[in-house]
Design a protein around this motif. Structure first.
Motif, PDB file in Angstrom:
ATOM      1  N   GLU A   5       7.138   4.719   9.230  1.00 20.84           N
ATOM      2  CA  GLU A   5       8.462   5.262   9.517  1.00 20.84           C
ATOM      3  C   GLU A   5       9.388   4.923   8.365  1.00 20.84           C
ATOM      4  O   GLU A   5       9.468   3.765   7.943  1.00 20.84           O
ATOM      5  N   CYS A   6      10.064   5.937   7.850  1.00 21.94           N
ATOM      6  CA  CYS A   6      11.013   5.771   6.755  1.00 21.94           C
ATOM      7  C   CYS A   6      12.365   6.317   7.186  1.00 21.94           C
ATOM      8  O   CYS A   6      12.445   7.308   7.915  1.00 21.94           O
ATOM      9  N   THR A   7      13.413   5.679   6.696  1.00 18.73           N
ATOM     10  CA  THR A   7      14.773   6.084   7.053  1.00 18.73           C
ATOM     11  C   THR A   7      15.630   6.117   5.807  1.00 18.73           C
ATOM     12  O   THR A   7      15.599   5.181   4.994  1.00 18.73           O
ATOM     13  N   SER A   8      16.363   7.202   5.642  1.00 19.72           N
ATOM     14  CA  SER A   8      17.331   7.292   4.554  1.00 19.72           C
ATOM     15  C   SER A   8      18.711   6.944   5.082  1.00 19.72           C
ATOM     16  O   SER A   8      19.049   7.254   6.231  1.00 19.72           O
ATOM     17  N   VAL A   9      19.507   6.282   4.257  1.00 16.44           N
ATOM     18  CA  VAL A   9      20.886   5.989   4.617  1.00 16.44           C
ATOM     19  C   VAL A   9      21.732   7.174   4.203  1.00 16.44           C
ATOM     20  O   VAL A   9      21.579   7.713   3.110  1.00 16.44           O
ATOM     21  N   ALA A  10      22.620   7.595   5.087  1.00 16.47           N
ATOM     22  CA  ALA A  10      23.433   8.778   4.821  1.00 16.47           C
ATOM     23  C   ALA A  10      24.230   8.611   3.539  1.00 16.47           C
ATOM     24  O   ALA A  10      24.842   7.569   3.292  1.00 16.47           O
ATOM     25  N   ALA A  11      24.187   9.625   2.683  1.00 12.10           N
ATOM     26  CA  ALA A  11      24.981   9.653   1.458  1.00 12.10           C
ATOM     27  C   ALA A  11      25.996  10.778   1.555  1.00 12.10           C
ATOM     28  O   ALA A  11      26.018  11.541   2.515  1.00 12.10           O
ATOM     29  N   THR A  12      26.853  10.893   0.562  1.00 13.50           N
ATOM     30  CA  THR A  12      27.917  11.895   0.626  1.00 13.50           C
ATOM     31  C   THR A  12      27.369  13.310   0.640  1.00 13.50           C
ATOM     32  O   THR A  12      27.956  14.206   1.236  1.00 13.50           O
ATOM     33  N   ASP A  13      26.185  13.525  -0.013  1.00  6.20           N
ATOM     34  CA  ASP A  13      25.653  14.880  -0.105  1.00  6.20           C
ATOM     35  C   ASP A  13      24.448  15.114   0.804  1.00  6.20           C
ATOM     36  O   ASP A  13      23.899  16.204   0.839  1.00  6.20           O
ATOM     37  N   LYS A  14      24.034  14.082   1.571  1.00  2.00           N
ATOM     38  CA  LYS A  14      22.872  14.238   2.422  1.00  2.00           C
ATOM     39  C   LYS A  14      23.102  13.510   3.737  1.00  2.00           C
ATOM     40  O   LYS A  14      23.747  12.464   3.775  1.00  2.00           O
ATOM     41  N   GLY A  54      18.116   0.229  -1.980  1.00  2.00           N
ATOM     42  CA  GLY A  54      18.058  -0.176  -0.580  1.00  2.00           C
ATOM     43  C   GLY A  54      18.506   0.876   0.402  1.00  2.00           C
ATOM     44  O   GLY A  54      18.618   0.601   1.604  1.00  2.00           O
ATOM     45  N   ASP A  55      18.738   2.115  -0.062  1.00  2.10           N
ATOM     46  CA  ASP A  55      19.225   3.165   0.841  1.00  2.10           C
ATOM     47  C   ASP A  55      18.097   4.059   1.362  1.00  2.10           C
ATOM     48  O   ASP A  55      18.352   5.068   2.019  1.00  2.10           O
ATOM     49  N   PHE A  56      16.851   3.708   1.061  1.00  2.00           N
ATOM     50  CA  PHE A  56      15.698   4.395   1.631  1.00  2.00           C
ATOM     51  C   PHE A  56      14.680   3.317   1.986  1.00  2.00           C
ATOM     52  O   PHE A  56      14.195   2.591   1.106  1.00  2.00           O
ATOM     53  N   GLN A  57      14.339   3.179   3.266  1.00  5.33           N
ATOM     54  CA  GLN A  57      13.535   2.055   3.737  1.00  5.33           C
ATOM     55  C   GLN A  57      12.353   2.550   4.557  1.00  5.33           C
ATOM     56  O   GLN A  57      12.481   3.512   5.322  1.00  5.33           O
ATOM     57  N   CYS A  58      11.202   1.866   4.406  1.00  7.44           N
ATOM     58  CA  CYS A  58       9.984   2.230   5.132  1.00  7.44           C
ATOM     59  C   CYS A  58       9.353   0.984   5.742  1.00  7.44           C
ATOM     60  O   CYS A  58       9.492  -0.121   5.219  1.00  7.44           O
ATOM     61  N   GLN A  59       8.643   1.194   6.847  1.00  3.04           N
ATOM     62  CA  GLN A  59       7.914   0.115   7.499  1.00  3.04           C
ATOM     63  C   GLN A  59       6.765   0.701   8.317  1.00  3.04           C
ATOM     64  O   GLN A  59       6.745   1.898   8.619  1.00  3.04           O
ATOM     65  N   PHE A  69      11.834   9.713   8.916  1.00  4.00           N
ATOM     66  CA  PHE A  69      10.523  10.319   8.749  1.00  4.00           C
ATOM     67  C   PHE A  69       9.489   9.459   9.470  1.00  4.00           C
ATOM     68  O   PHE A  69       9.516   8.234   9.380  1.00  4.00           O
ATOM     69  N   SER A  70       8.558  10.101  10.149  1.00  5.91           N
ATOM     70  CA  SER A  70       7.437   9.407  10.778  1.00  5.91           C
ATOM     71  C   SER A  70       6.167  10.166  10.411  1.00  5.91           C
ATOM     72  O   SER A  70       6.108  11.389  10.562  1.00  5.91           O
ATOM     73  N   PHE A  71       5.150   9.426   9.927  1.00  6.26           N
ATOM     74  CA  PHE A  71       3.938  10.120   9.494  1.00  6.26           C
ATOM     75  C   PHE A  71       2.752   9.153   9.512  1.00  6.26           C
ATOM     76  O   PHE A  71       2.904   7.938   9.386  1.00  6.26           O
ATOM     77  N   PRO A  72       1.527   9.691   9.671  1.00 12.27           N
ATOM     78  CA  PRO A  72       0.319   8.854   9.638  1.00 12.27           C
ATOM     79  C   PRO A  72       0.016   8.405   8.216  1.00 12.27           C
ATOM     80  O   PRO A  72       0.309   9.117   7.249  1.00 12.27           O
ATOM     81  N   PHE A  73      -0.580   7.243   8.092  1.00 15.64           N
ATOM     82  CA  PHE A  73      -0.926   6.704   6.775  1.00 15.64           C
ATOM     83  C   PHE A  73      -2.016   7.557   6.135  1.00 15.64           C
ATOM     84  O   PHE A  73      -2.952   8.004   6.788  1.00 15.64           O
ATOM     85  N   SER A 131       0.814  -1.215   0.000  1.00 19.20           N
ATOM     86  CA  SER A 131       0.000   0.000   0.000  1.00 19.20           C
ATOM     87  C   SER A 131       0.847   1.265   0.000  1.00 19.20           C
ATOM     88  O   SER A 131       0.326   2.361  -0.225  1.00 19.20           O
ATOM     89  N   LEU A 132       2.151   1.130   0.254  1.00 22.92           N
ATOM     90  CA  LEU A 132       3.050   2.287   0.256  1.00 22.92           C
ATOM     91  C   LEU A 132       3.878   2.391  -1.025  1.00 22.92           C
ATOM     92  O   LEU A 132       4.648   3.341  -1.187  1.00 22.92           O
ATOM     93  N   MET A 133       3.732   1.423  -1.906  1.00 22.11           N
ATOM     94  CA  MET A 133       4.547   1.442  -3.126  1.00 22.11           C
ATOM     95  C   MET A 133       4.207   2.637  -4.002  1.00 22.11           C
ATOM     96  O   MET A 133       3.082   3.130  -4.010  1.00 22.11           O
ATOM     97  N   GLY A 134       5.195   3.081  -4.776  1.00 18.74           N
ATOM     98  CA  GLY A 134       4.996   4.175  -5.704  1.00 18.74           C
ATOM     99  C   GLY A 134       6.139   5.167  -5.661  1.00 18.74           C
ATOM    100  O   GLY A 134       7.172   4.942  -5.015  1.00 18.74           O
ATOM    101  N   ASP A 135       5.952   6.281  -6.369  1.00 20.97           N
ATOM    102  CA  ASP A 135       6.949   7.357  -6.428  1.00 20.97           C
ATOM    103  C   ASP A 135       6.601   8.427  -5.403  1.00 20.97           C
ATOM    104  O   ASP A 135       5.485   8.968  -5.439  1.00 20.97           O
ATOM    105  N   TRP A 136       7.534   8.714  -4.531  1.00 23.49           N
ATOM    106  CA  TRP A 136       7.307   9.636  -3.424  1.00 23.49           C
ATOM    107  C   TRP A 136       8.295  10.793  -3.453  1.00 23.49           C
ATOM    108  O   TRP A 136       9.402  10.688  -3.982  1.00 23.49           O
ATOM    109  N   ILE A 137       7.862  11.888  -2.791  1.00 17.69           N
ATOM    110  CA  ILE A 137       8.763  12.991  -2.429  1.00 17.69           C
ATOM    111  C   ILE A 137       8.710  13.136  -0.915  1.00 17.69           C
ATOM    112  O   ILE A 137       7.627  13.239  -0.335  1.00 17.69           O
ATOM    113  N   PHE A 138       9.877  13.114  -0.279  1.00 21.68           N
ATOM    114  CA  PHE A 138       9.993  13.342   1.159  1.00 21.68           C
ATOM    115  C   PHE A 138      10.837  14.590   1.377  1.00 21.68           C
ATOM    116  O   PHE A 138      11.840  14.802   0.683  1.00 21.68           O
TER     117      PHE A 138
END
Length: 501
Positions: free
Chosen positions: A451-460, A435-440, A465-469, A404-411
């Motif tokens: 809850e979604c988590t980004s893995v630290a990259a060189t430029d970020k 695999g560097d951006f994960q949600c559950q 992120f935590s948000f209601p469905f 139900s969370l699949m798709g193209d997102w902007i965070f």
């Protein structure tokens, strides 16, 4: 209702984890009340309650019998691109106003109904025994109360040629004909002057933006369809940019640098403000989910006004409907339900209906103390009935189904933007291909959140992120927003390009 949803899921193939390769739509039909254009005469009549989630659709038709009695029909199934052919059914024996809770049963199938959508707010419908008629989303309170000193704010997703999100803009619309467009990467703060909307609802705005040695002229055209915005921006000497807009809030801007904006309406799940707006669509009583047919509601809140249709039954078991409207304030509304009679029946001649009687006051309430951010649940007190919990009707699996969370997102998180295609499930985690951006889903005491988590990259930096469905994929997240631009089937979540007619 559970059995109905199960049947829908099996038709869609998602119960087995499949994702059929249908043609993706350039829009998503707006859930809520729809009307047949030719039957609008300022008097009561029949109408439609449409709800589309992904490729699943539910249609409820409120109309009349040959003897003038009010009734309703229901159809459900799958969209095939931008159209659907569905069996239209009538039910009997369910819950009457103030009556005992009991299941309904199928009374009869009356034939097929054909739906064809041109965009998110226009289309056509052919009911059994009738020709096809133009239909459209019924928008009865387009912007709510909007003094010139208030501003409406939208998140705009800029699309590439393949309709993937590649940029995020913030648009502020003021009642005085001013517009401000803000961009973060690259930084932009552009002012526009706008003309009144034309006969198609298009607002034309013009401005100038800095260039290398001078300025460039910019034209921005937009149409607002309740909580959705279609935008086309043309910068001199550059290709036109199409944008999908989602309503965030209406506010009185702060008067001093140290003060906060006063939020009047909030459209994103988890937002703040005096009126937190539930997503329009189909709702059900939680305790009446037995796996069999029953009663339901179509709730359509448009800023400070609410319209409610109750699809239920008479004491003798015949299907009927009640309808009413009222002011929506402080996340609640009192609605005077009415009964109607004498309108058009299936295959019959056109005729207006008339009000038959008052059915009593109904209160709907989303001002929940225990979980004020969750607008997928609320309460309803119908005439002669106790307070009951209502929830948004799932046409396809949601929490805790990661699909139900699949798709193209902007965070967004303050100064950072993430454009993520969530398309891979690994156990209880959904991620992008790298695999560097994960949600559950995370279960809390009063709700299940994302809850979604980004893995630290060189430029970020790494961000959580935590948000209601949100069924529409529009939520306030920790530090910013979570905005789904395309669903798991590739359908854009907006209403489509600018409408020319």
């Amino acid at each position: 209702m559970k059995r109905l949803r199960r049947q829908i899921l099996l038709l869609l193939g998602v119960a087995a984890g499949m994702a059929p390769a249908w043609a993706a739509r350039d829009f998503t039909p707006l859930a809520g009340t729809w009307v047949i254009d030719a039957e609008l005469d300022g008097k009561p009549g029949r109408g439609l309650a449409v709800d589309v989630q992904g490729n699943a659709v539910v249609l409820q038709v409120y109309g009349y019998e040959t003897d003038g009695a009010a009734t309703f029909y229901m159809a459900s199934g799958q969209m095939d691109g931008d159209s659907a052919v569905l069996p239209l059914q009538k039910f009997k024996g369910g819950v009457a106003l103030g009556g005992a809770v009991q299941d309904a049963a199928l009374a009869e199938s009356v034939g097929n109904v054909r739906l064809q959508f041109a965009n998110g707010v226009q289309g056509s419908i052919q009911l059994p025994g009738e020709p096809a008629y133009a239909m459209r989303r019924f928008i009865f309170n387009p912007r709510g109360e909007q003094p010139t000193y208030r501003r409406q704010r939208f998140a705009l997703a800029e699309l590439d040629a393949e309709r993937h999100p590649v940029g995020l803009w913030n648009l502020e619309v003021y009642g005085s004909g001013r517009l401000i467009l803000k961009g973060q990467a690259p930084s932009a703060y552009w002012y526009f002057v706008c003309q009144p909307a034309d006969e198609h609802g298009t607002v034309e705005c013009s401005g100038e933006v800095p260039a290398d040695t001078s300025t460039k002229k910019v034209r921005l055209s937009y149409q607002q369809h309740l909580y959705d915005l279609s935008v086309l921006m043309e910068v001199e000497g550059e290709p036109a940019r199409r944008m999908v807009g989602a309503y965030q809030d209406t506010a009185t801007p702060r008067s001093m640098p140290s003060s906060a904006d006063q939020i009047w309406f909030s459209g994103f799940q988890g937002g703040y403000g005096g009126q937190r707006i539930p997503e329009p669509g189909t709702w059900i009583v939680r305790d009446e989910k037995t796996g069999k047919p029953g009663r339901g509601f179509s709730l359509d809140v448009q800023f400070d006004q609410a319209l409610l249709q109750v699809f239920n039954y008479r004491p003798d078991g015949r299907a009927t409907f009640h309808m009413g409207s009222g002011e929506y304030a402080k996340s609640k509304a009192q609605i005077a339900l009415k009964t109607y009679q004498g309108g058009r029946y299936l295959g019959g001649p056109w005729q207006s209906a008339s009000e038959a009687s008052d059915a009593g006051l109904t209160t709907v309430n989303f001002d929940r103390i225990d979980s004020y951010k969750n607008m997928n649940e609320g309460s309803i007190r119908l005439p002669q009935e106790p307070l009951r919990v209502i929830e948004r009707f799932e046409l396809q699996p949601t929490r805790p189904d990661l699909a139900s969370l699949m798709g193209d997102w902007i965070f967004t998180d303050r100064d950072l933007e993430f454009f993520v295609a969530l398309n891979r499930i690994n156990g209880k985690v959904l991620s992008n291909e790298a695999g560097d951006f994960q949600c559950q889903f995370i279960e809390l005491l009063t709700d299940t959140v994302v809850e979604c988590t980004s893995v630290a990259a060189t430029d970020k930096r790494a961000v959580r992120f935590s948000f209601p469905f949100s069924y529409r994929g529009r939520s306030v997240a920790t530090g910013g927003i979570a905005f789904r631009v395309r669903d798991r089937f590739g359908n854009l979540t907006g209403v489509g390009p600018l409408i020319k007619q």
